[in-house]
Design a protein around this motif. Structure first.
Motif, PDB file in Angstrom:
ATOM      1  N   THR A  10       0.839  -1.207   0.000  1.00  0.00           N
ATOM      2  CA  THR A  10       0.000   0.000   0.000  1.00  0.00           C
ATOM      3  C   THR A  10       0.870   1.252   0.000  1.00  0.00           C
ATOM      4  N   GLN A  11       1.938   1.220   0.799  1.00  0.00           N
ATOM      5  CA  GLN A  11       2.860   2.361   0.813  1.00  0.00           C
ATOM      6  C   GLN A  11       3.408   2.626  -0.593  1.00  0.00           C
ATOM      7  N   ARG A  12       3.751   1.539  -1.274  1.00  0.00           N
ATOM      8  CA  ARG A  12       4.325   1.700  -2.618  1.00  0.00           C
ATOM      9  C   ARG A  12       3.298   2.240  -3.609  1.00  0.00           C
ATOM     10  N   ARG A  13       2.032   1.807  -3.470  1.00  0.00           N
ATOM     11  CA  ARG A  13       0.990   2.337  -4.361  1.00  0.00           C
ATOM     12  C   ARG A  13       0.795   3.832  -4.123  1.00  0.00           C
ATOM     13  N   ILE A  14       0.777   4.229  -2.852  1.00  0.00           N
ATOM     14  CA  ILE A  14       0.633   5.652  -2.525  1.00  0.00           C
ATOM     15  C   ILE A  14       1.826   6.446  -3.062  1.00  0.00           C
ATOM     16  N   ALA A  15       3.021   5.900  -2.857  1.00  0.00           N
ATOM     17  CA  ALA A  15       4.233   6.576  -3.345  1.00  0.00           C
ATOM     18  C   ALA A  15       4.207   6.719  -4.861  1.00  0.00           C
ATOM     19  N   GLY A  16       3.671   5.705  -5.548  1.00  0.00           N
ATOM     20  CA  GLY A  16       3.601   5.774  -7.007  1.00  0.00           C
ATOM     21  C   GLY A  16       2.697   6.897  -7.476  1.00  0.00           C
ATOM     22  N   ILE A  17       1.552   7.054  -6.788  1.00  0.00           N
ATOM     23  CA  ILE A  17       0.623   8.134  -7.153  1.00  0.00           C
ATOM     24  C   ILE A  17       1.275   9.498  -6.912  1.00  0.00           C
ATOM     25  N   LEU A  18       1.889   9.654  -5.735  1.00  0.00           N
ATOM     26  CA  LEU A  18       2.514  10.930  -5.400  1.00  0.00           C
ATOM     27  C   LEU A  18       3.725  11.216  -6.292  1.00  0.00           C
ATOM     28  N   SER A  19       4.448  10.168  -6.659  1.00  0.00           N
ATOM     29  CA  SER A  19       5.618  10.354  -7.528  1.00  0.00           C
ATOM     30  C   SER A  19       5.234  10.909  -8.888  1.00  0.00           C
ATOM     31  N   ALA A  20       4.042  10.548  -9.355  1.00  0.00           N
ATOM     32  CA  ALA A  20       3.590  11.081 -10.645  1.00  0.00           C
ATOM     33  C   ALA A  20       3.459  12.601 -10.579  1.00  0.00           C
ATOM     34  N   TYR A  21       2.950  13.094  -9.451  1.00  0.00           N
ATOM     35  CA  TYR A  21       2.861  14.547  -9.270  1.00  0.00           C
ATOM     36  C   TYR A  21       4.256  15.160  -9.175  1.00  0.00           C
ATOM     37  N   ASP A  22       5.142  14.514  -8.423  1.00  0.00           N
ATOM     38  CA  ASP A  22       6.509  15.034  -8.288  1.00  0.00           C
ATOM     39  C   ASP A  22       7.216  15.081  -9.640  1.00  0.00           C
ATOM     40  N   ASP A  23       6.984  14.074 -10.476  1.00  0.00           N
ATOM     41  CA  ASP A  23       7.613  14.060 -11.802  1.00  0.00           C
ATOM     42  C   ASP A  23       7.104  15.217 -12.664  1.00  0.00           C
ATOM     43  N   LEU A  24       5.790  15.489 -12.584  1.00  0.00           N
ATOM     44  CA  LEU A  24       5.231  16.602 -13.342  1.00  0.00           C
ATOM     45  C   LEU A  24       5.798  17.937 -12.861  1.00  0.00           C
ATOM     46  N   ILE A  25       5.927  18.072 -11.548  1.00  0.00           N
ATOM     47  CA  ILE A  25       6.496  19.302 -10.973  1.00  0.00           C
ATOM     48  C   ILE A  25       7.928  19.493 -11.447  1.00  0.00           C
ATOM     49  N   GLU A  26       8.727  18.433 -11.379  1.00  0.00           N
ATOM     50  CA  GLU A  26      10.127  18.523 -11.795  1.00  0.00           C
ATOM     51  C   GLU A  26      10.242  18.830 -13.288  1.00  0.00           C
ATOM     52  N   ASN A  27       9.357  18.247 -14.088  1.00  0.00           N
ATOM     53  CA  ASN A  27       9.376  18.522 -15.524  1.00  0.00           C
ATOM     54  C   ASN A  27       9.092  19.998 -15.801  1.00  0.00           C
ATOM     55  N   ASN A  28       8.127  20.568 -15.090  1.00  0.00           N
ATOM     56  CA  ASN A  28       7.817  21.987 -15.261  1.00  0.00           C
ATOM     57  C   ASN A  28       8.963  22.875 -14.770  1.00  0.00           C
ATOM     58  N   LEU A  29       9.627  22.456 -13.700  1.00  0.00           N
ATOM     59  CA  LEU A  29      10.781  23.212 -13.210  1.00  0.00           C
ATOM     60  C   LEU A  29      11.907  23.220 -14.237  1.00  0.00           C
ATOM     61  N   LEU A 239       3.759  28.177 -16.146  1.00  0.00           N
ATOM     62  CA  LEU A 239       4.325  26.953 -15.578  1.00  0.00           C
ATOM     63  C   LEU A 239       4.382  27.027 -14.056  1.00  0.00           C
ATOM     64  N   ASN A 240       4.694  28.201 -13.529  1.00  0.00           N
ATOM     65  CA  ASN A 240       4.694  28.371 -12.073  1.00  0.00           C
ATOM     66  C   ASN A 240       3.302  28.150 -11.497  1.00  0.00           C
ATOM     67  N   ASP A 241       2.277  28.617 -12.216  1.00  0.00           N
ATOM     68  CA  ASP A 241       0.898  28.388 -11.767  1.00  0.00           C
ATOM     69  C   ASP A 241       0.583  26.890 -11.752  1.00  0.00           C
ATOM     70  N   ARG A 242       1.038  26.161 -12.779  1.00  0.00           N
ATOM     71  CA  ARG A 242       0.798  24.712 -12.821  1.00  0.00           C
ATOM     72  C   ARG A 242       1.499  24.014 -11.659  1.00  0.00           C
ATOM     73  N   ILE A 243       2.728  24.428 -11.378  1.00  0.00           N
ATOM     74  CA  ILE A 243       3.474  23.820 -10.268  1.00  0.00           C
ATOM     75  C   ILE A 243       2.739  24.044  -8.960  1.00  0.00           C
ATOM     76  N   ARG A 244       2.252  25.263  -8.753  1.00  0.00           N
ATOM     77  CA  ARG A 244       1.525  25.564  -7.524  1.00  0.00           C
ATOM     78  C   ARG A 244       0.272  24.705  -7.409  1.00  0.00           C
ATOM     79  N   ASN A 245      -0.464  24.536  -8.491  1.00  0.00           N
ATOM     80  CA  ASN A 245      -1.673  23.712  -8.467  1.00  0.00           C
ATOM     81  C   ASN A 245      -1.343  22.237  -8.222  1.00  0.00           C
ATOM     82  N   LEU A 246      -0.266  21.756  -8.848  1.00  0.00           N
ATOM     83  CA  LEU A 246       0.143  20.364  -8.648  1.00  0.00           C
ATOM     84  C   LEU A 246       0.540  20.106  -7.196  1.00  0.00           C
ATOM     85  N   ARG A 247       1.272  21.029  -6.608  1.00  0.00           N
ATOM     86  CA  ARG A 247       1.675  20.865  -5.203  1.00  0.00           C
ATOM     87  C   ARG A 247       0.475  20.869  -4.272  1.00  0.00           C
ATOM     88  N   GLN A 248      -0.462  21.774  -4.536  1.00  0.00           N
ATOM     89  CA  GLN A 248      -1.656  21.831  -3.694  1.00  0.00           C
ATOM     90  C   GLN A 248      -2.466  20.549  -3.818  1.00  0.00           C
TER      91      GLN A 248
END
Length: 262
Positions: A10-29, A239-248
């Motif tokens: 379960t931890q790994r499934r949760i981490a996978g979902i959150l990692s997708a957001y982190d990857d999008l944030i890093e891509n925008n950065l 892009l900064n607006d997208r990052i802020r929305n993704l983090r929220q």
């Protein structure tokens, strides 16, 4: 403190979902860094190496800065400013008790995260004096990060700037994008470092901050630069607006994912 810990799958499934957001944030950065490098490269090409469109037909003439294109002028930053002002003294608050309160710690990171900027109380009669608007440039004037700066583009909340910042409001006759790109550069930080006063607490007053000399192009060259970099700055802001929305979204999602496992 006892906490509920989901099993490893379960931890790994949760981490996978959150990692997708982190990857999008890093891509925008990464995309933001590329846009910044493009703007800085264009600035250096036009205003440091003087390889602007049509430069082949413009002879170089002597100046206090060395050879510059004919028709360009040597001015200080102070000459380009409509006003130079110190910021507002107040206590920051996480509660929405007034406008955003922009501080040194907010402008030092690569990207200005308005969601993390606190608020402050301010009298209505003082609001106009310390309010920030598009094109304003704020520069840190004290501490280890003296000389760090940010130019505000178009999309930002109502905000005032704190007392340890200096606001440069560029005269409309000149390009605030040209000046902003210069002031956000490493060259400007190096200039400030060589002119700091104080040993325990480095600092630079408004006179030092605006004392840098630069070659100012004719209006046509400046406006051509604006037309090229404006889309870069606008895209960076989006892009900064997208990052802020993704983090929220990511931060709101985490407790919901955990609650489903208990």
């Amino acid at each position: 403190m006892p906490i509920c810990v989901p099993d490893l799958p379960t931890q790994r499934r949760i981490a996978g979902i959150l990692s997708a957001y982190d990857d999008l944030i890093e891509n925008n950065l990464r995309r933001i860094r590329i846009l910044e490098e493009m703007a800085q490269s264009l600035y250096r090409e036009w205003f440091v190496h003087f390889r602007f469109p049509g430069h082949e037909c413009v002879p170089l003439v002597d100046s206090p800065l060395g050879p510059i294109p004919e028709g360009w002028e040597v001015k200080s930053l102070a000459d380009l400013c409509e006003s130079v002002d110190y910021g507002y003294t107040a206590s920051a608050s996480s509660e929405q008790i007034g406008p955003k309160f922009l501080r040194i710690t907010d402008i030092v990171p690569e990207n200005l995260d308005w969601a993390a900027v606190p608020y402050c109380e301010i009298e209505e009669k003082k609001l106009a004096k310390f309010s920030l608007k598009g094109g304003d440039i704020v520069v840190a004037r004290t501490g280890a990060t003296t000389g760090y700066a940010k130019r505000l583009n178009k999309r930002h909340p109502e905000a005032v700037f704190a007392s340890y910042l200096v606001r440069l409001r560029i005269d409309p006759a000149f390009s605030n994008r040209h000046v902003g790109t210069l002031v956000e550069s490493d060259d400007y930080k190096a200039f400030i470092r060589t002119n700091l006063s104080g040993s325990a607490q480095p600092q630079a007053n408004a006179k030092v901050i605006t004392s840098l000399k630069l070659a100012v192009p004719p209006e046509g060259v400046a406006r051509a630069f604006d037309r090229l970099v404006e889309p870069l700055f606008d895209q960076k802001e989006q892009l900064n607006d997208r990052i802020r929305n993704l983090r929220q979204t990511r931060d709101l999602l985490l407790p919901k994912l955990l609650s489903r496992t208990t």
